[in-house]
Design a protein around this motif. Sequence first.
Motif, PDB file in Angstrom:
ATOM      1  N   SER A   2       0.833  -1.182   0.000  1.00  0.00           N
ATOM      2  CA  SER A   2       0.000   0.000   0.000  1.00  0.00           C
ATOM      3  C   SER A   2       0.874   1.241   0.000  1.00  0.00           C
ATOM      4  O   SER A   2       2.081   1.189   0.162  1.00  0.00           O
ATOM      5  N   GLY A   3       0.205   2.399  -0.128  1.00  0.00           N
ATOM      6  CA  GLY A   3       0.933   3.653  -0.084  1.00  0.00           C
ATOM      7  C   GLY A   3       1.025   4.282  -1.441  1.00  0.00           C
ATOM      8  O   GLY A   3       1.197   3.616  -2.450  1.00  0.00           O
ATOM      9  N   ALA A   4       0.956   5.629  -1.477  1.00  0.00           N
ATOM     10  CA  ALA A   4       0.858   6.331  -2.749  1.00  0.00           C
ATOM     11  C   ALA A   4       2.153   6.374  -3.524  1.00  0.00           C
ATOM     12  O   ALA A   4       2.159   6.645  -4.700  1.00  0.00           O
ATOM     13  N   LYS A 214      -7.493   0.992  -1.373  1.00  0.00           N
ATOM     14  CA  LYS A 214      -8.436   2.049  -1.076  1.00  0.00           C
ATOM     15  C   LYS A 214      -7.714   3.349  -0.721  1.00  0.00           C
ATOM     16  O   LYS A 214      -8.265   4.432  -0.882  1.00  0.00           O
ATOM     17  N   GLU A 215      -6.477   3.246  -0.216  1.00  0.00           N
ATOM     18  CA  GLU A 215      -5.766   4.435   0.260  1.00  0.00           C
ATOM     19  C   GLU A 215      -5.573   5.467  -0.846  1.00  0.00           C
ATOM     20  O   GLU A 215      -5.483   6.662  -0.589  1.00  0.00           O
ATOM     21  N   ASN A 216      -5.494   4.989  -2.113  1.00  0.00           N
ATOM     22  CA  ASN A 216      -5.222   5.908  -3.207  1.00  0.00           C
ATOM     23  C   ASN A 216      -6.476   6.475  -3.847  1.00  0.00           C
ATOM     24  O   ASN A 216      -6.396   7.422  -4.628  1.00  0.00           O
ATOM     25  N   ALA A 241     -16.916   4.009  -5.107  1.00  0.00           N
ATOM     26  CA  ALA A 241     -15.966   5.123  -5.128  1.00  0.00           C
ATOM     27  C   ALA A 241     -14.806   4.910  -4.170  1.00  0.00           C
ATOM     28  O   ALA A 241     -13.693   5.368  -4.402  1.00  0.00           O
ATOM     29  N   ALA A 242     -15.053   4.212  -3.069  1.00  0.00           N
ATOM     30  CA  ALA A 242     -13.998   4.010  -2.083  1.00  0.00           C
ATOM     31  C   ALA A 242     -12.849   3.185  -2.636  1.00  0.00           C
ATOM     32  O   ALA A 242     -11.706   3.311  -2.192  1.00  0.00           O
ATOM     33  N   ASN A 243     -13.130   2.317  -3.620  1.00  0.00           N
ATOM     34  CA  ASN A 243     -12.080   1.474  -4.196  1.00  0.00           C
ATOM     35  C   ASN A 243     -11.493   2.030  -5.478  1.00  0.00           C
ATOM     36  O   ASN A 243     -10.639   1.403  -6.090  1.00  0.00           O
ATOM     37  N   GLY A 244     -11.953   3.200  -5.932  1.00  0.00           N
ATOM     38  CA  GLY A 244     -11.444   3.765  -7.161  1.00  0.00           C
ATOM     39  C   GLY A 244     -12.229   3.292  -8.375  1.00  0.00           C
ATOM     40  O   GLY A 244     -13.256   2.622  -8.272  1.00  0.00           O
ATOM     41  N   MET A 245     -11.713   3.647  -9.564  1.00  0.00           N
ATOM     42  CA  MET A 245     -12.431   3.390 -10.805  1.00  0.00           C
ATOM     43  C   MET A 245     -11.414   3.122 -11.912  1.00  0.00           C
ATOM     44  O   MET A 245     -11.122   3.992 -12.738  1.00  0.00           O
ATOM     45  N   PRO A 246     -10.822   1.920 -11.966  1.00  0.00           N
ATOM     46  CA  PRO A 246      -9.769   1.632 -12.945  1.00  0.00           C
ATOM     47  C   PRO A 246     -10.272   1.670 -14.377  1.00  0.00           C
ATOM     48  O   PRO A 246     -11.390   1.224 -14.661  1.00  0.00           O
ATOM     49  N   GLN A 247      -9.421   2.185 -15.264  1.00  0.00           N
ATOM     50  CA  GLN A 247      -9.790   2.380 -16.656  1.00  0.00           C
ATOM     51  C   GLN A 247      -8.840   1.593 -17.567  1.00  0.00           C
ATOM     52  O   GLN A 247      -8.825   0.379 -17.552  1.00  0.00           O
ATOM     53  N   ASP A 248      -8.030   2.297 -18.330  1.00  0.00           N
ATOM     54  CA  ASP A 248      -7.133   1.647 -19.278  1.00  0.00           C
ATOM     55  C   ASP A 248      -5.988   0.952 -18.547  1.00  0.00           C
ATOM     56  O   ASP A 248      -5.647   1.290 -17.406  1.00  0.00           O
TER      57      ASP A 248
END
Length: 404
Positions: A2-4, A214-216, A241-248
């Motif tokens: 984890s971690g940005a 989720k941290e990112n 939304a809490a888990n993000g929204m992966p695209q390409d």
Amino acid sequence: MSGASAETDAAIPNHEPRAVSTVAGMPPVVDPENLYSEMGANRFSPAVQGALYRVYVPDRISGDVTVIDPALMKVVGRFRTGVNPQHVVPSWDLKTLWVVNNAENRVNGSVTPINPKTAKPGRSIPVDDPYNMYFTPDGKSAIVVAEESQRLDFRDPHTMALQWSLPTPGCAGINHADFSIDGRYALFTCEYAGGIAKIDLVKREVVGYLTLSKENAQKESNAGFTPASFTDAETGFPVCAANGMPQDIRISPDGRVFYVADMLADGVYLVDGDSFVEIGFIPTGRGAHGLYPSRDGSKLYVANRGSHRVEGRKHGMGSVSVIDFATRRVVANWPIPGGGSPDMGNVSPDGRYLWLSGRFDNVVYRFDTKSGAVSSIAVGKEPHGLAVWPQPGRYSLGHTGNMR
């Protein structure tokens, strides 16, 4: 992990050169340290001889395709296809461009062939729920991404007759993909589940699902409010939304790491495809969306769409970030003066320009890949996955021209 900035702050491991044994029928990997070596500037296959140099722009709301002559920087044609044209997809053999029209509520979907030598469409073929399309590395199947159905349909790459289907129940909003260097598996993003699905193409099965950190993910979505989940205005899908929204998603030149753009995390996740674990994150810009390697395979262009249309809200803070593959760091950022919404596209054959649709601005952008300077051309309403054609390379794995 984890971690940005875990991966970007850490030393990148050195690897010994290796030989790559590919699946049967897949063209050999010429350079294992740069699987993009055969899509260098103007390195065309004989299969594209006679193809007109054009940019094909599917306009989702207009229900048509705008044709641009990039040499003249002007629109030279327009034709209707089907309902909700989403992407223009080059075929594995480079002889046909397919417009995927995913219609509405899985009804009246179709794919429309384009002859690249004439820039004219053929007769549409009914296909269930085609949001996107890829091709198996051996070229034997088209993979129609049936997004709303949470399913992959493997079809004849010429007739589109159904060969077999693979349900992906753990991948809500199955969306974009890229393939391992040896062609044995593919990773598909799960837009509405905040994760990735791994597909074994040899055994024809889902290996598993990976939820991204989720941290990112943004604490506040870029629509300006803070729900734990919301509804996507285009599809009606609930979004975590809490888990993000992966695209390409795109693989690194050495085939060891997959880069995953996430529109709510505002950056790119790094995933080890073989072990199927997240190993880092690179912040880029608001609404990270499309990913395109440079002609020499040294850089990755990230289209930061700057917006996500949620229940009618939108914001235009679009830009392009440039990631250096060797260091996994952002080395340039190209804002759009006055804002914009860069989405999907590809690089020009000579590598001088990056073409991207302006999803919510009804334009197409052309970025200079040296200076980042941008110009635009007006097109139809809500342009999406445009294709620049012809492209260098031996074969296409689909999308808007994932060439190898």
